[in-house]
Design an enzyme around this catalytic site. Structure first.
Site, PDB file in Angstrom:
ATOM      1  N   ASN A   1     -10.325  50.609  17.311  1.00 51.04           N
ATOM      2  CA  ASN A   1      -9.475  51.745  17.687  1.00 51.04           C
ATOM      3  C   ASN A   1      -9.519  52.014  19.187  1.00 51.04           C
ATOM      4  O   ASN A   1      -8.493  52.335  19.789  1.00 51.04           O
ATOM      5  CB  ASN A   1      -9.897  53.006  16.913  1.00 51.04           C
ATOM      6  CG  ASN A   1      -9.207  53.072  15.558  1.00 51.04           C
ATOM      7  OD1 ASN A   1      -8.504  52.149  15.174  1.00 51.04           O
ATOM      8  ND2 ASN A   1      -9.413  54.150  14.834  1.00 51.04           N
TER       9      ASN A   1
ATOM     10  N   LEU B   1       2.068  48.140  23.382  1.00 49.36           N
ATOM     11  CA  LEU B   1       2.337  48.100  24.824  1.00 49.36           C
ATOM     12  C   LEU B   1       3.592  48.900  25.174  1.00 49.36           C
ATOM     13  O   LEU B   1       4.204  48.639  26.198  1.00 49.36           O
ATOM     14  CB  LEU B   1       2.499  46.649  25.288  1.00 49.36           C
ATOM     15  CG  LEU B   1       1.206  45.856  25.506  1.00 49.36           C
ATOM     16  CD1 LEU B   1       1.513  44.435  25.925  1.00 49.36           C
ATOM     17  CD2 LEU B   1       0.305  46.522  26.543  1.00 49.36           C
TER      18      LEU B   1
ATOM     19  N   GLU C   1     -11.891  51.317   7.179  1.00 50.31           N
ATOM     20  CA  GLU C   1     -10.493  51.089   6.817  1.00 50.31           C
ATOM     21  C   GLU C   1      -9.646  50.905   8.080  1.00 50.31           C
ATOM     22  O   GLU C   1      -9.817  51.632   9.036  1.00 50.31           O
ATOM     23  CB  GLU C   1      -9.979  52.285   5.985  1.00 50.31           C
ATOM     24  CG  GLU C   1      -8.556  52.142   5.524  1.00 50.31           C
ATOM     25  CD  GLU C   1      -8.298  50.796   4.846  1.00 50.31           C
ATOM     26  OE1 GLU C   1      -8.974  50.485   3.856  1.00 50.31           O
ATOM     27  OE2 GLU C   1      -7.415  50.052   5.309  1.00 50.31           O
ATOM     28  N   PHE C   2      -8.726  49.942   8.024  1.00 56.00           N
ATOM     29  CA  PHE C   2      -7.900  49.644   9.199  1.00 56.00           C
ATOM     30  C   PHE C   2      -6.415  49.901   8.957  1.00 56.00           C
ATOM     31  O   PHE C   2      -5.585  49.492   9.757  1.00 56.00           O
ATOM     32  CB  PHE C   2      -8.106  48.184   9.635  1.00 56.00           C
ATOM     33  CG  PHE C   2      -9.499  47.922  10.115  1.00 56.00           C
ATOM     34  CD1 PHE C   2      -9.844  48.164  11.438  1.00 56.00           C
ATOM     35  CD2 PHE C   2     -10.480  47.464   9.250  1.00 56.00           C
ATOM     36  CE1 PHE C   2     -11.145  47.950  11.889  1.00 56.00           C
ATOM     37  CE2 PHE C   2     -11.784  47.247   9.689  1.00 56.00           C
ATOM     38  CZ  PHE C   2     -12.119  47.486  11.012  1.00 56.00           C
TER      39      PHE C   2
ATOM     40  N   GLY D   1       5.112  55.531  26.684  1.00 53.93           N
ATOM     41  CA  GLY D   1       5.617  56.686  25.941  1.00 53.93           C
ATOM     42  C   GLY D   1       4.823  57.932  26.235  1.00 53.93           C
ATOM     43  O   GLY D   1       4.394  58.170  27.376  1.00 53.93           O
TER      44      GLY D   1
ATOM     45  N   CYS E   1      -6.696  59.665  14.174  1.00 49.28           N
ATOM     46  CA  CYS E   1      -7.766  58.685  14.422  1.00 49.28           C
ATOM     47  C   CYS E   1      -8.084  58.442  15.891  1.00 49.28           C
ATOM     48  O   CYS E   1      -9.192  58.738  16.337  1.00 49.28           O
ATOM     49  CB  CYS E   1      -7.415  57.376  13.734  1.00 49.28           C
ATOM     50  SG  CYS E   1      -7.458  57.526  11.951  1.00 49.28           S
TER      51      CYS E   1
ATOM     52  N   LYS F   1       3.888  59.702  14.814  1.00 48.80           N
ATOM     53  CA  LYS F   1       4.558  58.408  14.918  1.00 48.80           C
ATOM     54  C   LYS F   1       5.541  58.300  13.753  1.00 48.80           C
ATOM     55  O   LYS F   1       5.495  59.128  12.822  1.00 48.80           O
ATOM     56  CB  LYS F   1       3.563  57.258  14.931  1.00 48.80           C
ATOM     57  CG  LYS F   1       2.800  57.060  13.644  1.00 48.80           C
ATOM     58  CD  LYS F   1       2.000  55.782  13.775  1.00 48.80           C
ATOM     59  CE  LYS F   1       1.261  55.426  12.528  1.00 48.80           C
ATOM     60  NZ  LYS F   1       0.591  54.154  12.601  1.00 48.80           N
TER      61      LYS F   1
ATOM     62  N   VAL G   1      -6.174  57.886   3.565  1.00 47.50           N
ATOM     63  CA  VAL G   1      -6.928  56.667   3.258  1.00 47.50           C
ATOM     64  C   VAL G   1      -7.279  56.597   1.774  1.00 47.50           C
ATOM     65  O   VAL G   1      -7.011  55.591   1.098  1.00 47.50           O
ATOM     66  CB  VAL G   1      -8.210  56.586   4.130  1.00 47.50           C
ATOM     67  CG1 VAL G   1      -9.152  55.516   3.634  1.00 47.50           C
ATOM     68  CG2 VAL G   1      -7.823  56.313   5.574  1.00 47.50           C
TER      69      VAL G   1
HETATM   70  P1  NAD Z   1      -7.567  63.327   5.238  1.00 44.01           P
HETATM   71  O1  NAD Z   1      -7.957  64.542   5.969  1.00 44.01           O
HETATM   72  O2  NAD Z   1      -6.128  63.002   5.042  1.00 44.01           O
HETATM   73  O3  NAD Z   1      -8.246  63.337   3.794  1.00 44.01           O
HETATM   74  C1  NAD Z   1      -9.577  63.656   3.541  1.00 44.01           C
HETATM   75  C2  NAD Z   1      -9.654  64.269   2.156  1.00 44.01           C
HETATM   76  O4  NAD Z   1     -11.027  64.414   1.789  1.00 44.01           O
HETATM   77  C3  NAD Z   1      -9.042  65.671   2.050  1.00 44.01           C
HETATM   78  O5  NAD Z   1      -8.061  65.680   1.040  1.00 44.01           O
HETATM   79  C4  NAD Z   1     -10.229  66.582   1.722  1.00 44.01           C
HETATM   80  O6  NAD Z   1      -9.874  67.657   0.879  1.00 44.01           O
HETATM   81  C5  NAD Z   1     -11.155  65.602   1.009  1.00 44.01           C
HETATM   82  N1  NAD Z   1     -12.564  66.003   0.990  1.00 44.01           N
HETATM   83  C6  NAD Z   1     -13.330  66.478   1.989  1.00 44.01           C
HETATM   84  N2  NAD Z   1     -14.588  66.686   1.565  1.00 44.01           N
HETATM   85  C7  NAD Z   1     -14.623  66.316   0.256  1.00 44.01           C
HETATM   86  C8  NAD Z   1     -15.646  66.261  -0.740  1.00 44.01           C
HETATM   87  N3  NAD Z   1     -16.907  66.620  -0.443  1.00 44.01           N
HETATM   88  N4  NAD Z   1     -15.331  65.841  -1.960  1.00 44.01           N
HETATM   89  C9  NAD Z   1     -14.081  65.461  -2.256  1.00 44.01           C
HETATM   90  N5  NAD Z   1     -13.072  65.476  -1.361  1.00 44.01           N
HETATM   91  C10 NAD Z   1     -13.339  65.878  -0.114  1.00 44.01           C
HETATM   92  O7  NAD Z   1      -8.310  62.133   5.991  1.00 44.01           O
HETATM   93  P2  NAD Z   1      -7.783  60.627   6.167  1.00 44.01           P
HETATM   94  O8  NAD Z   1      -6.749  60.571   7.224  1.00 44.01           O
HETATM   95  O9  NAD Z   1      -7.533  60.021   4.850  1.00 44.01           O
HETATM   96  O10 NAD Z   1      -9.095  59.972   6.808  1.00 44.01           O
HETATM   97  C11 NAD Z   1     -10.278  59.779   6.052  1.00 44.01           C
HETATM   98  C12 NAD Z   1     -11.229  58.927   6.854  1.00 44.01           C
HETATM   99  O11 NAD Z   1     -10.676  57.630   7.069  1.00 44.01           O
HETATM  100  C13 NAD Z   1     -11.548  59.476   8.244  1.00 44.01           C
HETATM  101  O12 NAD Z   1     -12.860  59.156   8.577  1.00 44.01           O
HETATM  102  C14 NAD Z   1     -10.599  58.712   9.135  1.00 44.01           C
HETATM  103  O13 NAD Z   1     -11.053  58.621  10.450  1.00 44.01           O
HETATM  104  C15 NAD Z   1     -10.576  57.360   8.474  1.00 44.01           C
HETATM  105  N6  NAD Z   1      -9.358  56.572   8.680  1.00 44.01           N
HETATM  106  C16 NAD Z   1      -8.151  57.186   8.687  1.00 44.01           C
HETATM  107  C17 NAD Z   1      -7.007  56.417   8.858  1.00 44.01           C
HETATM  108  C18 NAD Z   1      -5.648  57.072   8.900  1.00 44.01           C
HETATM  109  O14 NAD Z   1      -4.709  56.399   9.312  1.00 44.01           O
HETATM  110  N7  NAD Z   1      -5.513  58.317   8.484  1.00 44.01           N
HETATM  111  C19 NAD Z   1      -7.101  55.031   9.008  1.00 44.01           C
HETATM  112  C20 NAD Z   1      -8.355  54.443   8.957  1.00 44.01           C
HETATM  113  C21 NAD Z   1      -9.485  55.220   8.785  1.00 44.01           C
END
Ligand code: NAD
Length: 432
Positions: free
Chosen positions: A209, A251, A149-150, A254, A261, A322, A11
């Protein structure tokens, strides 16, 4: 605008790159110094279509920089996005330690008014906790905004640049105006920036979600019944999805949902329900159906080969949860491969992007092939676990020459089973 993004994962990195692409000055921060070193050297630690080009172009223009120094980032930005992970805690709740740690670090680094924007997926009430923590650690004025974030992994850049909508949860007119300003370049036609109170914004993400996950589980449950009664789940899918009240997305029968998430967000919402004495029956069932779905697939393999798979070799196409991502968090492939290994099977895998991620889970316990066909050598069955496009039209004559026996467990219903059967394959699919 001067923006910092704390957390450069799927994200944060995408958000940072896209915000920089709109002309903002963005500092992306991560506590993982190895990640930051890679990014500074032009190495992109995740695979996401279009991301590398975007990062390189904006880094060249100095609009996007990477740092492990949160103090520097906060001091040099007016808006601080928090995009750190919120993994599942032991009791199913979202673990907020990284969000709160980031919030505290922001507070301690403040040198004037800041907007702290929470992009991580967090339960209702988190913004209040963040506000309290920040006010305990700074005397500077600030506002906290919820901006869930979506984006979808595999299409993240496009989703961020052309979002269906942007949700802004805010109780400050000033912060709302600035957030609208940040996002208005992303909406050249129509304004789909939806402003609401903070709690509703936090809940919107979980509701979205959970609804999507429920849709997947619903279809899988129907598919399982189709299989029993002799109906074809693919025909049923097409039949229902032409009703525009139902829609045609999410739909596909699978192996169930995975990723970083849906599984954790569903469990976090169930936990919130529990905390507020509100039973989340539909969502609990969606979760249970999803867990069962992987076992149903594994049982198909056991029914064919027996529970002892000693001496058997399985080729696996697709490891990522995926297509179009290298992410294997909560991927069905992990459950399936673990079951095969614990039953004594040899596993040969191929995925064009997720091999490095798979090494984290399986190390030298499985074979990593450099082409899809290599993985098939002497295999007793081929398992399709991720619907990458490159698996859609393979050379089945070539496949036949490589495999020991011509059996396909198509966990994503990629193939026309009748045609495969005509070519001499035994085929097992989902819901048909
Ligand atoms: P991720 O694990 O890929 O990345 C998180 C990053 O944050 C890591 O690189 C980690 O090192 C860093 N981090 C942790 N603590 C920190 C700190 N104190 N200071 C600086 N950096 C720090 O996570 P993601 O998949 O990007 O998801 C992040 C958030 O967004 C989550 O809450 C997730 O649920 C949400 N989200 C994810 C998606 C997705 O598709 N991955 C979509 C929408 C929302």
């Amino acid at each position: 605008m001067k923006i910092s993004v704390i957390g450069t994962g799927y994200v944060g990195l995408v958000a940072g790159a896209c915000l920089a692409d709109m002309g903002n000055n963005v500092i992306c921060v991560d506590s993982n110094t190895e990640k930051i070193d890679q990014l500074k050297n032009g190495i992109i630690p995740i695979y996401e279509p279009g991301l590398e080009e975007l990062i390189k172009a904006n880094s060249r223009e100095n609009r996007l920089i990477f740092s492990d120094d949160i103090h520097y980032a906060v001091q040099n930005s007016d808006i601080c996005f928090i995009a750190v992970g919120t993994p599942q805690g032991e009791d199913g709740s979202a673990d907020l330690q990284y969000v709160l740690e980031a919030a505290k670090s922001i507070a301690k680094s403040m040198n004037g008014y800041k907007i702290i924007v929470n992009k991580s997926t967090v339960p209702v009430g988190t913004a209040e906790k963040v506000k309290e923590l920040i006010s305990q650690n700074t005397n500077y004025p600030f506002d906290v905004v919820s901006n869930p974030e979506f984006l979808k992994q595999g299409n993240a850049v496009d989703d961020f640049l052309r979002p269906d909508r942007v949700i802004i949860g805010s109780d400050s007119e000033k912060a709302t105006r600035i957030m609208q300003d940040i996002y208005s370049p992303f909406f050249r036609t129509g304004n789909r920036i939806i402003v609401m109170d903070i709690k509703s914004a936090e809940m919107t993400k979980y509701a979205a979600n959970s609804f999507l996950a429920t849709k997947i589980s619903f279809m899988n449950e129907i598919a399982n019944l189709c299989e029993k009664v002799g109906a074809d789940a693919e025909m049923v899918r097409v039949g229902i999805s032409t009703d525009n009240r139902i829609g045609n997305k999410f739909l596909f029968p699978g192996l169930g949902y995975g990723g970083s998430c849906f599984p954790k967000d569903i469990k976090a919402l169930i936990k919130t329900g529990h905390d507020f004495a509100c039973d989340m029956n539909i969502i609990k069932s969606a979760d249970a159906v999803n867990n069962k779905q992987r076992q149903i697939f594994i049982d198909k393999i056991y029914s064919k080969f027996g529970a002892n798979l000693n001496g058997k070799t399985f080729a696996i196409w697709g490891l990522a949860y995926k297509p179009k991502t290298n992410d294997m968090r909560e991927a069905p492939s992990i459950t399936v491969i673990n079951a095969l290994l614990s039953s004594g099977a040899k596993v040969q895998t191929y995925d064009s992007k997720a091999i490095e991620s798979a090494k984290f889970y399986f190390d030298d316990k499985i074979i990593y092939s450099s082409t899809a066909y290599d993985a098939l050598k002497d295999a007793d069955a081929l398992l399709i676990l991720t619907e990458w496009n490159e698996f859609r039209r393979p050379d089945f004559d070539k496949i036949k020459t490589l495999m020991n026996s011509h059996i396909v467990f198509d966990g994503r219903n990629l193939y026309d089973a009748d045609r495969l059967k005509e070519s001499g394959f035994e085929v097992y699919q989902i819901g048909r």
